[in-house]
Design a protein around this motif. Structure first.
Motif, PDB file in Angstrom:
ATOM      1  N   LEU A  84      41.180  41.380  38.178  1.00 37.15           N
ATOM      2  CA  LEU A  84      39.751  41.698  38.186  1.00 37.15           C
ATOM      3  C   LEU A  84      39.560  43.151  38.559  1.00 37.15           C
ATOM      4  N   LYS A  85      38.797  43.869  37.748  1.00 32.60           N
ATOM      5  CA  LYS A  85      38.519  45.274  38.016  1.00 32.60           C
ATOM      6  C   LYS A  85      37.018  45.477  38.210  1.00 32.60           C
ATOM      7  N   PRO A  86      36.637  46.393  39.111  1.00 34.27           N
ATOM      8  CA  PRO A  86      35.200  46.634  39.344  1.00 34.27           C
ATOM      9  C   PRO A  86      34.511  47.172  38.086  1.00 34.27           C
ATOM     10  N   MET A  87      33.237  46.830  37.932  1.00 33.99           N
ATOM     11  CA  MET A  87      32.421  47.337  36.822  1.00 33.99           C
ATOM     12  C   MET A  87      31.008  47.549  37.355  1.00 33.99           C
ATOM     13  N   ASP A  88      30.178  48.205  36.547  1.00 37.67           N
ATOM     14  CA  ASP A  88      28.781  48.399  36.945  1.00 37.67           C
ATOM     15  C   ASP A  88      28.097  47.042  37.115  1.00 37.67           C
ATOM     16  N   LEU A  89      27.249  46.949  38.133  1.00 38.87           N
ATOM     17  CA  LEU A  89      26.573  45.680  38.416  1.00 38.87           C
ATOM     18  C   LEU A  89      25.725  45.248  37.221  1.00 38.87           C
ATOM     19  N   MET A  90      25.895  43.990  36.830  1.00 37.70           N
ATOM     20  CA  MET A  90      25.134  43.437  35.715  1.00 37.70           C
ATOM     21  C   MET A  90      24.429  42.170  36.202  1.00 37.70           C
ATOM     22  N   VAL A  91      23.126  42.088  35.987  1.00 38.46           N
ATOM     23  CA  VAL A  91      22.361  40.895  36.366  1.00 38.46           C
ATOM     24  C   VAL A  91      22.117  40.081  35.100  1.00 38.46           C
TER      25      VAL A  91
END
Length: 451
Positions: free
Chosen positions: A161-168
């Motif tokens: 798992l890699k960080p990404m921009d927050l998505m709602v």
């Protein structure tokens, strides 16, 4: 001046354009952007609005920031999604509007949030969740999503798992349809957090949140002969603590409290709340203005509040004969009922809401005015939600309406009120003195002045 609830007159935290995203030029109102419902969640950190275009916009409260000490209390757009689309009922040759009639939050059980939204016919359960990580390093597909040749795979990789921009993300989890012949006017989540009710003009249905293909009819006031119809259901709500008790109001100005333990079909009420009419004040408009447009239980469950055209009434559940409080919202309009009937404003449905401690109540009026009543001191105040007088961090000044005679400098004449500017939908934070007011296509959020 002290505002109801013990705090100072609220000051605007932020003023937001209509929920469509597109902002119309000043003076031009997009019909689809007109806000049709406003609702805080149980914590008050999220605020949802629905509009006539079928969209739901969720605002999230900013966390406290040392570099911006005043940012706490500001609400910014968190998620926007299309909840309902326009439909056509071919059997009845009837257009079904996409307008969101009501939104109700479910208590939060995990990291995700859930809410119910409804138009005239269909209720939907939405899940709102966050995603800030994505999986990489799949064995059977490349990073761009294309499938890899199995014969070229020589080693087994463990995806990470890699960080990404927050998505709602907003996704529909349940769709509750085909249960209402008439237009849905209310939905209310039960305190058992497993069931909810939906009400239309003549029937109330009980649903389980996990079951979409059937509901139980618990109230049916439809007469055998529709010519004998004398009243319709205008609003319904579950008791906040007793899962077997609910109330519904009628166009005749009465409220019925029902207990689901007594029978499966609650066609016989347990309590009947009605205020006797004064014969001397009866007029052609009496029945229209006595119709109840909203009913709300207090947070404690001891009282309930009803809104009719000219007033707000607070009822003690232990006393059916008359309300314990009656607050006049805009009594100065009684002399204008004839013209309000001609322009159909007399049929406007104003909502009302309780403050978090039940000590104050709020409801809307015309000219973008809204009224707040302090139940302890019996003081009230009229405030205005408008772009012109709602500069951020500035206190709102109380407004007064002049009914006749010489008008004072800061008063507004009853003849110059704008009936196209109306505040039908309001919401109060469950724990703090923060209020949300929907004025056509603008959402205003006000809070107690912070020193």
């Amino acid at each position: 001046m002290q505002g109801p609830g013990g705090g100072r007159t609220p000051s605007p935290a932020v003023t937001l354009p209509g929920p469509g995203g597109a902002v119309a030029p000043r003076g031009v109102r997009l019909q689809a952007d007109i806000i049709s419902t406003v609702e805080f969640n149980y914590s008050g950190d999220l605020l949802a609005t629905g509009d006539k275009g079928g969209r739901v916009v969720i605002f999230q409260r900013e966390q406290e920031n040392k570099s911006r000490p005043h940012s706490r209390g500001e609400y910014n757009v968190y998620s926007t999604f299309q909840s309902h689309e326009p439909e056509f009922d071919y059997l009845k040759s009837l257009e079904i509007e996409e307008k969101i009639n009501k939104i109700r939050w479910l208590p939060q059980q995990n990291a995700a949030h859930f809410l119910l939204s409804t138009n005239d016919k269909t209720i939907k359960l939405w899940k709102i969740s966050e995603r800030d990580k994505r999986a990489e390093g799949y064995n059977l597909k490349d990073e761009d999503g294309r499938l890899r040749d199995p014969f070229r795979i020589t080693a087994l990789r463990v995806p990470i798992l890699k960080p990404m921009d927050l998505m709602v993300e907003a996704s529909p989890r349940r769709i509750f349809a085909n249960a209402h012949t008439y237009h849905i006017n209310s939905i209310s989540v039960n305190s058992d957090h497993e069931t909810y009710l939906s009400a239309d003009d003549l029937r109330i249905n009980l649903w389980h949140l996990e079951i979409t293909d059937r509901s139980f009819n618990i109230v049916d006031i439809k007469p055998v002969n529709m010519e004998e119809l004398t009243e319709v259901i205008t609003a319904a709500e579950f008791h906040p603590h007793q899962c077997n008790v609910f109330v519904y109001s009628s166009s005749k100005g009465t409220i019925r409290l029902c207990d689901m333990r007594s029978s499966a079909l609650c066609d016989r009420h347990s309590k009947f709340f009605e205020e006797p009419e004064d014969p001397s004040s009866r007029s052609f408009f009496s029945e229209i203005i006595s119709s109840i447009s909203d009913v709300r239980f207090s947070h404690s469950g001891r009282y309930m509040m009803t809104r009719d055209y000219l007033s707000v009434k607070v009822w003690d559940l232990n006393m059916e004969s008359r309300p314990v409080e009656t607050h006049q919202v805009h009594e100065y309009l009684r002399s204008k009922l004839c013209s309000l009937y001609e322009n159909d404003c007399i049929f406007d449905k104003f909502e009302c809401c309780w403050g978090g401690s039940d000590s104050a109540i709020m409801t809307g009026s015309y000219n973008n005015f809204f009224r707040m009543f302090d139940r302890n001191t019996r003081r009230d105040v009229t405030l205005e939600a408008s772009r012109e007088n709602s500069k951020p961090r500035a206190s709102l000044k109380p407004r007064k309406v002049c009914t006749g005679g010489k008008r004072k400098k800061d008063e507004i004449s009853v003849d110059s009120l704008d009936f196209n500017k109306k505040i039908l939908h309001t919401a109060w934070h469950p724990a703090e003195n923060i209020i949300a007011v929907a004025a056509t296509n603008n959402l205003y959020i006000f809070q107690d002045k912070v020193n």
